[in-house]
Design an enzyme around this catalytic site. Structure first.
Site, PDB file in Angstrom:
ATOM      1  N   LYS A 189       0.856  -1.196   0.000  1.00  0.00           N
ATOM      2  CA  LYS A 189       0.000   0.000   0.000  1.00  0.00           C
ATOM      3  C   LYS A 189       0.892   1.246   0.000  1.00  0.00           C
ATOM      4  O   LYS A 189       1.937   1.272   0.640  1.00  0.00           O
ATOM      5  CB  LYS A 189      -0.909   0.012   1.246  1.00  0.00           C
ATOM      6  CG  LYS A 189      -1.688  -1.274   1.431  1.00  0.00           C
ATOM      7  CD  LYS A 189      -2.628  -1.537   0.276  1.00  0.00           C
ATOM      8  CE  LYS A 189      -3.396  -2.811   0.422  1.00  0.00           C
ATOM      9  NZ  LYS A 189      -2.641  -4.026   0.129  1.00  0.00           N
TER      10      LYS A 189
HETATM   11  C1  LIG Z   1      -8.494  -4.383  -0.986  1.00  0.00           C
HETATM   12  C2  LIG Z   1      -7.783  -5.025   0.165  1.00  0.00           C
HETATM   13  N1  LIG Z   1      -8.499  -5.390   1.250  1.00  0.00           N
HETATM   14  C3  LIG Z   1      -7.918  -5.935   2.325  1.00  0.00           C
HETATM   15  C4  LIG Z   1      -6.538  -6.172   2.360  1.00  0.00           C
HETATM   16  C5  LIG Z   1      -5.975  -6.824   3.559  1.00  0.00           C
HETATM   17  O1  LIG Z   1      -5.071  -6.019   4.251  1.00  0.00           O
HETATM   18  P1  LIG Z   1      -3.883  -6.654   5.093  1.00  0.00           P
HETATM   19  O2  LIG Z   1      -2.862  -7.188   4.119  1.00  0.00           O
HETATM   20  O3  LIG Z   1      -3.343  -5.509   5.913  1.00  0.00           O
HETATM   21  O4  LIG Z   1      -4.452  -7.743   5.939  1.00  0.00           O
HETATM   22  C6  LIG Z   1      -5.760  -5.807   1.241  1.00  0.00           C
HETATM   23  C7  LIG Z   1      -4.308  -5.952   1.158  1.00  0.00           C
HETATM   24  O5  LIG Z   1      -3.589  -6.701   1.563  1.00  0.00           O
HETATM   25  C8  LIG Z   1      -6.390  -5.244   0.116  1.00  0.00           C
HETATM   26  O6  LIG Z   1      -5.698  -4.896  -0.970  1.00  0.00           O
END
Ligand SMILES: Cc1ncc(COP(=O)(O)O)c(C=O)c1O
Length: 191
Positions: free
Chosen positions: A186
């Site tokens: 991100k």
């Molecule tokens: C659209 C989206 N939702 C949820 C997540 C989940 O986040 P995390 O990796 O911090 O668990 C991500 C990325 O990893 C994502 O791109």
């Protein structure tokens, strides 16, 4: 001749380590590494200010925040969402015993198409889980109107949308709740 150089999808751009050592010293001296410690609270407070939201909580990751968000809003039954996302969006529903109902995206910004939502609503539908894809805000006004008409909750997956604003308003202030992610892929802007 072989070339073993790696090509990274992303790499963090980090400040000099020395800028952090003073903070690390304080953490070492306090021995507070868990349980809502002072840096945790300071980070929540400053992040809420920067992002322009009233309430904010830190979680282990975005996936867990999604799972808990659905529980916090007592979401059950069926939820309308998009398949054009990272799999955590759907996992969070599945792990809560909620049926994901996929609705197509619109072609310009790849976000949930509001014109297709109503046809997917059933008596079991309790919420909509749209995703702000690649930082593109969903059509929040149209989605809110549908939610109000049918009495549905809205949880936005804003994992791609750190710092995104609509006019001067934080994207996180739309719907009932939004989640962010600090995953390595991100991107963040901090001035
Ligand atoms: C659209 C989206 N939702 C949820 C997540 C989940 O986040 P995390 O990796 O911090 O668990 C991500 C990325 O990893 C994502 O791109």
């Amino acid at each position: 001749m072989s070339d073993n150089r790696k090509i990274y999808v992303t790499q963090p751009s980090l400040p000099p380590l020395e800028e952090f050592t003073e903070y690390l010293k304080q953490i070492w001296e306090s021995k507070v590494l868990t349980n809502n410690g002072p840096f945790h609270r300071q980070f929540e407070k400053e992040l809420a200010g920067y992002l322009g939201v009233k309430y904010l909580s830190l979680f282990t990751n975005g996936t867990l925040a999604l799972v808990i968000a659905l529980q916090a809003l007592r979401v059950t039954g069926e939820v309308i969402t998009t398949p054009f996302s990272f799999v955590a969006t759907t996992h969070s529903l599945w792990w809560n015993n909620i049926k994901p109902v996929f609705v197509d995206i619109e072609p310009e910004y790849f976000t949930l198409d509001p014109e297709k939502i109503e046809a997917a609503i059933t008596p079991q539908t309790t919420a909509i889980l749209p995703v702000h894809v690649y930082g593109n805000p969903c059509k929040v006004g149209e989605i809110q109107k549908i939610a109000d008409t049918y009495g549905l909750k809205i949880i936005y997956d804003a994992a791609h949308a750190f710092g995104v604003r609509i006019k001067e308003n934080s994207i996180l202030n739309f719907g009932d709740l939004s989640i962010l992610s600090f995953h390595a892929t991100k991107s963040f802007q901090y001035n």
